[in-house]
Design a protein around this motif. Structure first.
Motif, PDB file in Angstrom:
ATOM      1  N   SER A  54      33.603  68.703  67.825  1.00 24.77           N
ATOM      2  CA  SER A  54      33.830  67.875  69.012  1.00 24.77           C
ATOM      3  C   SER A  54      34.605  68.625  70.084  1.00 24.77           C
ATOM      4  O   SER A  54      34.321  68.490  71.275  1.00 24.77           O
ATOM      5  CB  SER A  54      34.574  66.596  68.631  1.00 24.77           C
ATOM      6  N   PHE A  60      35.671  66.203  72.893  1.00 24.60           N
ATOM      7  CA  PHE A  60      37.030  65.764  72.594  1.00 24.60           C
ATOM      8  C   PHE A  60      38.013  66.834  73.040  1.00 24.60           C
ATOM      9  O   PHE A  60      37.733  68.030  72.906  1.00 24.60           O
ATOM     10  CB  PHE A  60      37.200  65.512  71.089  1.00 24.60           C
ATOM     11  N   SER A  78      33.338  61.096  65.501  1.00 22.91           N
ATOM     12  CA  SER A  78      32.990  61.177  66.913  1.00 22.91           C
ATOM     13  C   SER A  78      31.749  60.349  67.221  1.00 22.91           C
ATOM     14  O   SER A  78      30.711  60.509  66.582  1.00 22.91           O
ATOM     15  CB  SER A  78      32.727  62.640  67.297  1.00 22.91           C
TER      16      SER A  78
END
Length: 96
Positions: A54, A60, A78
């Motif tokens: 991620s 992220f 995620s």
């Protein structure tokens, strides 16, 4: 033999652990339909955690100190992962 770069993991709606892992999405779909399963089929990267994947893919960013704690990383998932919801073996429709 080529190593898988991704796998498809099925989690039943009430399961604490996955019930199946497939290399080919098509095989997973056939199995889910055959047994009329309810749950989520999710694509996972192989050889890298979802947390690291991620971050690497830009989905992220670590912003808070807690975002890099063992508890956070160990429980990380995620919504950016490709996934499909199923009810009784068919793709679940999104609520309108």
């Amino acid at each position: 033999m080529d190593e898988a770069k991704e796998v498809w993991v099925f989690n039943g709606s009430r399961a604490k652990f996955p019930s199946a892992i497939f290399v080919a999405k098509e095989n997973a779909l056939e199995w889910i339909e055959k047994y009329r399963l309810t749950g989520i089929l999710t694509k996972y990267p192989v050889g890298v955690s979802v947390y690291e994947w991620s971050i690497q893919s830009g989905n992220f960013q670590v912003r808070l100190e807690r975002d890099s704690t063992p508890d956070f990383i160990g429980n990380f998932s995620s919504a950016a992962q490709e996934h499909v919801h199923f009810e009784n073996g068919t793709t679940a429709s999104a609520p309108t």
